[in-house]
Enzyme design. Structure first.
Site, PDB file in Angstrom:
ATOM      1  CE1 TYR A  98     -10.193  -9.520  -5.261  1.00 19.51           C
ATOM      2  CE2 TYR A  98      -8.331 -10.693  -5.237  1.00 19.51           C
ATOM      3  CZ  TYR A  98      -8.928  -9.195  -4.993  1.00 19.51           C
ATOM      4  OH  TYR A  98      -8.312  -8.975  -4.149  1.00 19.51           O
ATOM      5  NE  ARG A 133      -4.349  -2.013   2.788  1.00 18.39           N
ATOM      6  CZ  ARG A 133      -5.046  -2.531   3.218  1.00 18.39           C
ATOM      7  NH1 ARG A 133      -4.237  -1.806   4.196  1.00 18.39           N
ATOM      8  NH2 ARG A 133      -5.607  -3.204   3.049  1.00 18.39           N
ATOM      9  CD  GLU A 193      -5.218  -7.704  -4.809  1.00 15.84           C
ATOM     10  OE1 GLU A 193      -5.494  -8.311  -4.891  1.00 15.84           O
ATOM     11  OE2 GLU A 193      -5.360  -6.351  -4.514  1.00 15.84           O
ATOM     12  CG  LEU A 210       4.648 -17.108  -0.446  1.00 16.39           C
ATOM     13  CD1 LEU A 210       4.249 -16.555  -2.556  1.00 16.39           C
ATOM     14  CD2 LEU A 210       3.596 -17.134  -0.041  1.00 16.39           C
ATOM     15  N   GLY A 211       2.855 -22.084  -2.089  1.00 14.68           N
ATOM     16  CA  GLY A 211       1.796 -22.685  -2.049  1.00 14.68           C
ATOM     17  C   GLY A 211       1.369 -22.743  -3.408  1.00 14.68           C
ATOM     18  CG  ASP A 223     -11.530 -10.684  -1.402  1.00 10.50           C
ATOM     19  OD1 ASP A 223     -12.957 -10.395  -0.855  1.00 10.50           O
ATOM     20  OD2 ASP A 223     -11.098 -10.171  -0.670  1.00 10.50           O
TER      21      ASP A 223
END
Length: 327
Positions: free
Chosen positions: A129, A34, A46, A89-90, A147
């Site tokens: 999204y 941010r 994202e 993170l997968g 979401d």
């Protein structure tokens, strides 16, 4: 009344926007993505946040930007290098799609991100999204996001089980067109920190007076129970190397990633060296790790410990190697 929303009249909708944005301006979390509206950083955050907790993303986000500070650097990197940084993170398909999209952005758009949701959706790995999030946050495009957090807020505010296109219609009708990026983030922030799945803290909600339910909607289905499974892995080391196996390139799960050899059975009545817990989707694994001597004819590849940081390890392999104080 606009479809799917119980905020009758423009005054109530304006009131909702005003209260939510005032709350967000004061209470929003200080998250690294941010700090600015660079579309590359918005996109990266994202994608990383999909199906992953914020706390787990922050360290990976910083490291990814250190290794690949621009979309051009990402496009020029080897896939193995991208997967190595993503390790832990997968859902590695996300990293592969990002890498492919970066190549398209550089090759077909001169390294500049498309500015509309429609154009962004043509890139690999970017759905409705993610396209809306990037377009609204980075480019001020008046498109709403939906979401899991936004869905929950909309349903509780309306007092209805909205689904599919109804959700997107409701979100777009409520959107603040003057601050679309902030409004979208505020809706997600509200769902993540106040309007939580269980035990929402309604008394701290900035829009409680405009909410139809002021709490949870009645459940319509039972949550999917977690499965439990026990597996065993071999940890074999020699001369500063670790024995690893690489998954097949065409494997359905984590193709091309490196892992420790799995053992079919335990070593009689002996005890494992240590145990770790690991979860993938709806399965909780108890992982028994056995230190074994180097096999005479190893099935796998010996990898130098110094190189492990550049290897695309599975999350479980990384967890085991950290527990063993090898990483």
């Amino acid at each position: 009344m606009r479809p799917g929303l119980e905020l009758e009249g423009r005054d109530k909708q304006r009131n909702f926007r005003r209260r939510l944005l005032a709350w967000y301006d004061f209470h929003r979390r200080d998250l690294p993505w941010r700090m600015n509206r660079d579309p590359y950083r918005v996109w990266l955050s994202e994608i990383m946040l999909q199906q992953t907790r914020v706390a787990a993303v922050i360290a990976h986000y910083h490291e990814f930007l250190r290794r690949f500070p621009t979309v051009k650097k990402l496009a020029a990197a080897r896939e193995a290098s991208v997967l190595a940084v993503w390790s832990g993170l997968g859902y590695y398909r996300r990293a592969r799609s990002m890498h492919a999209a970066a190549k398209v952005i550089v090759r077909e758009h001169g390294g500049k991100f498309p500015a509309t949701a429609e154009e962004l959706r043509t890139l690999p790995g970017i759905g409705r999204y993610t396209a809306a999030a990037i377009a609204s946050i980075a480019f001020d495009q008046p498109v709403a996001v939906v979401d899991g957090n936004v869905e929950r807020v909309l349903q509780r505010v309306s007092g209805r089980r909205l689904a599919g296109e109804e959700l997107w219609t409701a979100a777009n009708h409520l959107l603040d067109a003057k601050r679309p990026g902030d409004f979208n983030q505020a809706m997600m922030e509200l769902g993540a920190t106040v309007c939580t799945p269980r035990t929402p803290t309604c008394l701290t909600c900035p829009v409680i007076e405009l909410c139809a339910t002021r709490g949870e909607l009645a459940a319509t289905s039972k949550p999917v129970p977690q499965k439990k499974r026990e597996i065993h892995h071999a940890l074999s080391c020699r001369n500063g190397e670790v024995l690893l196996l690489q998954r097949a390139r065409d494997a359905s799960l984590m193709p091309g990633m490196w892992e420790l050899p799995e053992m079919a059975s335990t070593n009689g009545g002996a005890r494992p060296s240590f145990t770790v817990r690991h979860s993938i989707t709806n399965t909780d694994y108890t992982v028994r790790v056995w230190r074994i001597p180097p096999p005479p004819l190893p099935r796998g590849t010996w990898i130098l410990v110094q190189r492990l940081g550049q290897v695309a390890l599975t999350g479980l392999a990384r967890k085991i190697l950290r527990k063993a104080v090898i990483l």
